[in-house]
Design a protein around this motif. Structure first.
Motif, PDB file in Angstrom:
ATOM      1  N   UNK A 149      37.419  56.521  30.258  1.00  0.00           N
ATOM      2  CA  UNK A 149      37.354  56.346  28.847  1.00  0.00           C
ATOM      3  C   UNK A 149      37.930  57.665  28.245  1.00  0.00           C
ATOM      4  N   UNK A 150      37.526  58.985  28.805  1.00  0.00           N
ATOM      5  CA  UNK A 150      38.091  60.203  28.348  1.00  0.00           C
ATOM      6  C   UNK A 150      39.340  60.735  28.953  1.00  0.00           C
ATOM      7  N   UNK A 151      39.822  60.112  29.925  1.00  0.00           N
ATOM      8  CA  UNK A 151      40.808  60.571  30.701  1.00  0.00           C
ATOM      9  C   UNK A 151      42.197  59.662  30.626  1.00  0.00           C
ATOM     10  N   UNK A 152      42.082  58.351  30.346  1.00  0.00           N
ATOM     11  CA  UNK A 152      43.094  57.438  30.334  1.00  0.00           C
ATOM     12  C   UNK A 152      43.666  57.190  29.032  1.00  0.00           C
ATOM     13  N   UNK A 153      45.269  56.984  29.171  1.00  0.00           N
ATOM     14  CA  UNK A 153      45.873  56.645  27.729  1.00  0.00           C
ATOM     15  C   UNK A 153      46.258  55.288  27.601  1.00  0.00           C
ATOM     16  N   UNK A 166      50.725  48.637  32.684  1.00  0.00           N
ATOM     17  CA  UNK A 166      50.254  48.496  31.413  1.00  0.00           C
ATOM     18  C   UNK A 166      48.613  48.499  31.292  1.00  0.00           C
ATOM     19  N   UNK A 167      48.030  48.220  32.332  1.00  0.00           N
ATOM     20  CA  UNK A 167      46.766  48.099  32.458  1.00  0.00           C
ATOM     21  C   UNK A 167      46.160  48.502  33.597  1.00  0.00           C
ATOM     22  N   UNK A 168      44.923  49.452  33.699  1.00  0.00           N
ATOM     23  CA  UNK A 168      44.315  49.722  35.066  1.00  0.00           C
ATOM     24  C   UNK A 168      43.116  49.137  35.146  1.00  0.00           C
ATOM     25  N   UNK A 169      42.908  48.630  36.450  1.00  0.00           N
ATOM     26  CA  UNK A 169      41.577  47.940  36.902  1.00  0.00           C
ATOM     27  C   UNK A 169      40.552  49.063  37.528  1.00  0.00           C
ATOM     28  N   UNK A 170      39.807  49.378  37.002  1.00  0.00           N
ATOM     29  CA  UNK A 170      38.830  50.559  37.633  1.00  0.00           C
ATOM     30  C   UNK A 170      37.893  50.035  38.640  1.00  0.00           C
ATOM     31  N   UNK A 171      38.205  50.096  39.695  1.00  0.00           N
ATOM     32  CA  UNK A 171      37.170  49.468  40.845  1.00  0.00           C
ATOM     33  C   UNK A 171      36.175  50.432  41.267  1.00  0.00           C
ATOM     34  N   UNK A 172      34.918  50.116  41.132  1.00  0.00           N
ATOM     35  CA  UNK A 172      33.825  51.022  41.597  1.00  0.00           C
ATOM     36  C   UNK A 172      33.295  50.663  42.877  1.00  0.00           C
ATOM     37  N   UNK A 173      32.510  51.378  43.441  1.00  0.00           N
ATOM     38  CA  UNK A 173      32.070  51.601  44.885  1.00  0.00           C
ATOM     39  C   UNK A 173      31.262  50.231  45.240  1.00  0.00           C
ATOM     40  N   UNK A 174      30.933  49.562  44.143  1.00  0.00           N
ATOM     41  CA  UNK A 174      30.017  48.216  44.497  1.00  0.00           C
ATOM     42  C   UNK A 174      30.901  47.042  44.922  1.00  0.00           C
ATOM     43  N   UNK A 175      32.355  47.364  44.815  1.00  0.00           N
ATOM     44  CA  UNK A 175      33.267  46.125  44.739  1.00  0.00           C
ATOM     45  C   UNK A 175      33.386  45.470  46.268  1.00  0.00           C
ATOM     46  N   UNK A 176      33.738  44.432  46.406  1.00  0.00           N
ATOM     47  CA  UNK A 176      34.221  43.816  47.764  1.00  0.00           C
ATOM     48  C   UNK A 176      35.491  44.332  48.197  1.00  0.00           C
ATOM     49  N   UNK A 200      45.616  57.728  37.300  1.00  0.00           N
ATOM     50  CA  UNK A 200      46.587  58.841  36.441  1.00  0.00           C
ATOM     51  C   UNK A 200      47.939  58.725  37.231  1.00  0.00           C
ATOM     52  N   UNK A 201      47.855  58.412  38.348  1.00  0.00           N
ATOM     53  CA  UNK A 201      49.101  58.328  38.810  1.00  0.00           C
ATOM     54  C   UNK A 201      49.845  57.056  38.688  1.00  0.00           C
ATOM     55  N   UNK A 202      49.137  56.130  38.749  1.00  0.00           N
ATOM     56  CA  UNK A 202      49.638  54.722  38.360  1.00  0.00           C
ATOM     57  C   UNK A 202      50.055  54.708  36.922  1.00  0.00           C
ATOM     58  N   UNK A 203      49.241  55.264  36.048  1.00  0.00           N
ATOM     59  CA  UNK A 203      49.564  55.521  34.458  1.00  0.00           C
ATOM     60  C   UNK A 203      50.966  56.026  34.413  1.00  0.00           C
ATOM     61  N   UNK A 204      51.091  57.157  35.285  1.00  0.00           N
ATOM     62  CA  UNK A 204      52.782  57.675  35.210  1.00  0.00           C
ATOM     63  C   UNK A 204      53.763  56.877  35.642  1.00  0.00           C
ATOM     64  N   UNK A 205      53.564  55.687  36.527  1.00  0.00           N
ATOM     65  CA  UNK A 205      54.373  54.810  36.915  1.00  0.00           C
ATOM     66  C   UNK A 205      54.676  54.057  35.869  1.00  0.00           C
TER      67      UNK A 205
END
Length: 330
Positions: free
Chosen positions: A167-171, A139-149, A131-136
């Motif tokens: 899906x229900x939070x970002x614009x 253009x696109x957010x990469x949502x990085x889960x706990x499984x990541x390297x 959400x903070x990055x969206x305000x900045x």
């Protein structure tokens, strides 16, 4: 048949797959191979020792592909930080159209990129950060889960939850990162609202990846339990391959009074880099995601991307499509 998403339209790529930034791996060989496969290849800026070395690598990559490719720039805390602004200026001067950013306090640099008309994909491990990055203005957010390297954040939230909440939070559009390496994952990401996937570890295990073949074989032989988390006591958690050194780091970190100096010599970046050169998986620490448990071969980038897209299409049109058709007859 192709999978057309907001990401493919925005970036001018054929397939909704992005090769994430990877220290010591995101070179012209890697990025160009991924881009030639119809996905988005990405150079890792800080793999290059200086901004001018990055300029040369961008130009070298252009001799290897005519397709779009991007550059990753990660902002991490350091006693003597890299000259980030100089790297940014090189990226802009060289006409790069897509940048993947990650790390702390990226606002100043995101503004520089946006003022230059660069598409910014920002990687986040938490919805509040997204959400903070969206305000900045990314253009696109990469949502990085706990499984990541690499760095999964400190909240320990898996991609399944993060993506559904996104899906229900970002614009703005988002892509899925962490744990993706096959067509099932791609189809699942699209079902969860993502416009594509970001992959690092899976692209390490391709024919063109610029690392020793024995490391690729080590990944193939691994399973989903073959990674571990280090640096938890320092709130700088990182997921790495579970080798002898990683186990020793974990052992030292059990000390309630542990300080970074207790593990510094084990986790030196110079040792990790040599892993990819010598092929000795136990020489240093190296990042790997839990997706190693899904990797069973060493295809070319073209074979991997084509197979993923075909498998995802089959799942969407045949398996899921047949479920909808069956329901309609009830």
């Amino acid at each position: 048949m192709v999978l057309v998403t907001k990401l493919t339209k925005m970036l001018g790529i054929k397939h909704p797959i992005v090769q994430g930034g990877m220290q010591y791996v995101g070179t012209a060989e890697m990025a160009s191979a991924v881009s030639n496969a119809g996905a988005l290849g990405v150079l890792t800026a800080l793999t290059q020792p200086t901004p001018e070395a990055l300029r040369a690598e961008i130009r070298r990559c252009r001799t290897m592909t005519n397709n779009p490719f991007g550059v990753n720039l990660t902002f991490l805390p350091a006693i003597v930080p890299p000259p980030y602004e100089e790297y940014v200026k090189v990226i802009i001067d060289e006409g790069i159209k897509v940048v993947e950013t990650a790390g702390n306090n990226p606002g100043k640099y995101i503004k520089m990129f946006k003022d230059a008309g660069v598409i910014v994909i920002h990687k986040c491990t938490a919805i509040r950060h997204a959400l903070s990055a969206q305000k900045l203005g990314v253009d696109v957010l990469s949502i990085d889960g706990f499984e990541c390297a690499g760095h999964p954040g400190e909240d320990d939230i898996t991609g399944l939850i993060l993506l559904a909440k996104a899906a229900t939070t970002l614009q703005i559009p988002y892509i899925a990162s962490g744990g993706f390496g096959d067509g099932r994952g791609l189809a699942a990401a699209l079902a969860l609202g993502a416009e594509g996937v970001n992959m690092g570890t899976r692209f390490m295990c391709t024919a063109e990846a610029p690392i020793h073949h024995h490391i690729k074989e080590t990944i193939v032989a691994a399973d989903e339990r073959s990674t571990t988390l280090v640096f938890r006591p320092f709130r700088n958690t990182s997921r790495i391959f579970k080798n002898k050194i990683a186990k020793e780091v974990n052992n030292r970190e059990k000390n309630p009074k542990v300080v970074f100096e207790d593990v510094r010599e084990l986790v030196a970046g110079s040792r990790g880099r040599q892993v990819y050169v010598t092929g000795d998986p136990d020489f240093g620490v190296w990042t790997a995601g839990q997706v190693v448990g899904l990797i069973n071969d060493i295809p070319t980038c073209h074979e991997l991307v084509s197979r993923m897209v075909k498998d995802a299409q089959d799942i969407i049109t045949k398996r899921l499509g047949s479920m909808v058709a069956a329901d309609s007859k009830l």
